[in-house]
Design an enzyme around this catalytic site. Structure first.
Site, PDB file in Angstrom:
ATOM      1  N   GLY A 174     -11.599  -2.231   8.002  1.00 48.60           N
ATOM      2  CA  GLY A 174     -12.502  -3.331   7.689  1.00 48.60           C
ATOM      3  C   GLY A 174     -11.836  -4.679   7.863  1.00 48.60           C
ATOM      4  N   ASP A 175     -10.574  -4.766   7.480  1.00 52.13           N
ATOM      5  CA  ASP A 175      -9.850  -6.034   7.624  1.00 52.13           C
ATOM      6  C   ASP A 175      -9.612  -6.378   9.087  1.00 52.13           C
ATOM      7  OD1 ASP A 175      -9.685  -6.291   4.840  1.00 52.13           O
ATOM      8  OD2 ASP A 175      -7.831  -5.136   4.757  1.00 52.13           O
ATOM      9  N   ASN A 191      -3.648  -8.121   5.873  1.00 54.82           N
ATOM     10  CA  ASN A 191      -4.191  -7.360   6.998  1.00 54.82           C
ATOM     11  C   ASN A 191      -4.994  -8.242   7.952  1.00 54.82           C
ATOM     12  OD1 ASN A 191      -3.076  -5.073   5.845  1.00 54.82           O
ATOM     13  ND2 ASN A 191      -5.006  -4.335   4.986  1.00 54.82           N
ATOM     14  N   GLY A 198     -20.718   1.744  14.697  1.00 58.68           N
ATOM     15  CA  GLY A 198     -20.810   0.334  15.052  1.00 58.68           C
ATOM     16  C   GLY A 198     -21.204  -0.529  13.871  1.00 58.68           C
ATOM     17  N   THR A 258     -21.192  -3.180   8.607  1.00 63.63           N
ATOM     18  CA  THR A 258     -20.449  -2.247   9.449  1.00 63.63           C
ATOM     19  C   THR A 258     -20.818  -0.811   9.097  1.00 63.63           C
ATOM     20  OG1 THR A 258     -18.533  -2.270   7.966  1.00 63.63           O
ATOM     21  CG2 THR A 258     -18.540  -3.867   9.762  1.00 63.63           C
ATOM     22  N   LEU A 259     -20.815   0.044  10.122  1.00 65.21           N
ATOM     23  CA  LEU A 259     -21.258   1.432   9.978  1.00 65.21           C
ATOM     24  C   LEU A 259     -20.193   2.415  10.453  1.00 65.21           C
ATOM     25  CD1 LEU A 259     -24.814   0.854  11.544  1.00 65.21           C
ATOM     26  CD2 LEU A 259     -24.231   0.832   9.094  1.00 65.21           C
ATOM     27  N   ASP A 305       0.840  -1.196   0.000  1.00 68.28           N
ATOM     28  CA  ASP A 305       0.000   0.000   0.000  1.00 68.28           C
ATOM     29  C   ASP A 305       0.876   1.246   0.000  1.00 68.28           C
ATOM     30  OD1 ASP A 305      -2.242  -1.583   0.161  1.00 68.28           O
ATOM     31  OD2 ASP A 305      -2.511  -1.331   2.324  1.00 68.28           O
ATOM     32  N   GLN A 317     -14.069  -4.147  -1.729  1.00 67.23           N
ATOM     33  CA  GLN A 317     -13.945  -3.328  -2.928  1.00 67.23           C
ATOM     34  C   GLN A 317     -13.965  -4.163  -4.204  1.00 67.23           C
ATOM     35  OE1 GLN A 317     -10.357  -1.037  -2.031  1.00 67.23           O
ATOM     36  NE2 GLN A 317     -11.600   0.642  -1.237  1.00 67.23           N
TER      37      GLN A 317
END
Length: 295
Positions: A251-252, A52, A224, A219-220, A12, A168
């Site tokens: 997210g990972d 990750n 949460g 997920t938000l 990355d 993604q």
């Protein structure tokens, strides 16, 4: 319990834009878009969804077995994973390509623009799910298109429960293909944006998706996540981060916690609680693999 992580290993390049994308992009001029962003901050990090997630699992003390392909430039990355105690037996290497590369630009509101060069990841479908490695739980996370399709089918055929995490990679698939992923999977996890796209493309509501699997997690971010199961929805509150530095890999980190909890036999809400806590720890650290967990 061995946890198989089907997904990408990547480098990355993370850039920080100190303004807001929304202030630089004119919606009425998108057909002639020509913008440039000054990025004073730039770092190169180890990344990719499989890397990750493996990092997060090892932070939690769970085994991690990535199934991925890297290029001819990944010796340092493989050494790092081995140093973390990650099982690298099923990471293939190709001499004809670079390891996948993500160029990620983040603005002051933590919005991101990402350019991704798949490189060796394009050959990930040649690396089949191992049938002799005592795999008891798995995740299909963003990877090469053919690899995601084949690995989901192979896991289902082998009777290995798995999480479908399109991330993604979701735009690569049409509604019929996404519906098939859901039918093969045991659990599905998406963020709120991906969830809307998944619902639109399949024509299935969150409740309908959850009815086809053991559970759907949406997920938000700081708010949460929603856990959908057995016709109902549970809102699991977020955990306030000590500092908001970099959303890359949040997210990972959440998925690693989800897998860790599932491996322990926890309920989905309990898994999500841990995921929110790990996500808040990750966002306070730069890069996808530099956070540590407090006791």
């Amino acid at each position: 319990m061995s946890i198989l992580i089907c997904g990408s290993l990547a480098f990355d390049t993370i850039m920080t834009f100190e303004g807001r994308f929304a202030e630089q992009i004119l919606p009425s001029q998108l057909h002639i878009l020509n913008v440039s962003f000054l990025v004073p901050g730039l770092r190169r990090e180890y990344g990719g969804c499989a890397g990750n997630i493996a990092y997060g699992l090892r932070q939690l003390g769970s085994p991690a077995v990535p199934l991925a392909i890297v290029g001819n430039d990944a010796q340092d990355y493989l050494g790092r994973l081995q140093g973390l105690g990650v099982d690298t037996r099923f990471i293939g290497t190709t001499s004809d390509n670079y390891t996948a590369q993500a160029m990620i630009m983040t603005d002051r509101d933590n919005n991101q623009i990402t350019a991704f060069h798949p490189g060796a990841m394009s050959e990930a479908h040649a690396n089949a799910v191992p049938t002799d490695a005592a795999i008891q739980l798995a995740i299909v996370s963003p990877d090469g298109r053919d690899a995601m399709l084949q690995h989901a089918q192979q896991l289902h055929a082998a009777g290995i429960p798995f999480v479908f995490d399109p991330g993604q990679g979701l735009p690569m698939f049409n509604g019929e293909e996404l519906t098939q992923f859901i039918e093969l999977a045991t659990w599905v996890t998406v963020n709120d944006y991906e969830g809307k796209m998944l619902s639109d493309r399949t024509g299935l509501s969150f409740e309908a998706i959850a009815a086809r699997v053991k559970g759907l997690i949406v997920t938000l971010g700081e708010h949460g996540c929603e856990v959908w199961e057995q016709g109902g929805k549970t809102l699991v509150p977020g955990v306030k981060a000590a500092e908001v530095l970099d959303p890359t890999g949040c997210g990972d980190a959440f998925r690693a916690a989800l897998l860790h909890g599932l491996a322990q036999g926890w309920s989905l809400p309990r898994c999500a609680e841990l995921g929110n806590r790990i996500g808040s720890a990750k966002i306070a650290s730069r890069g996808g693999q530099n956070y540590t967990l407090a006791d």
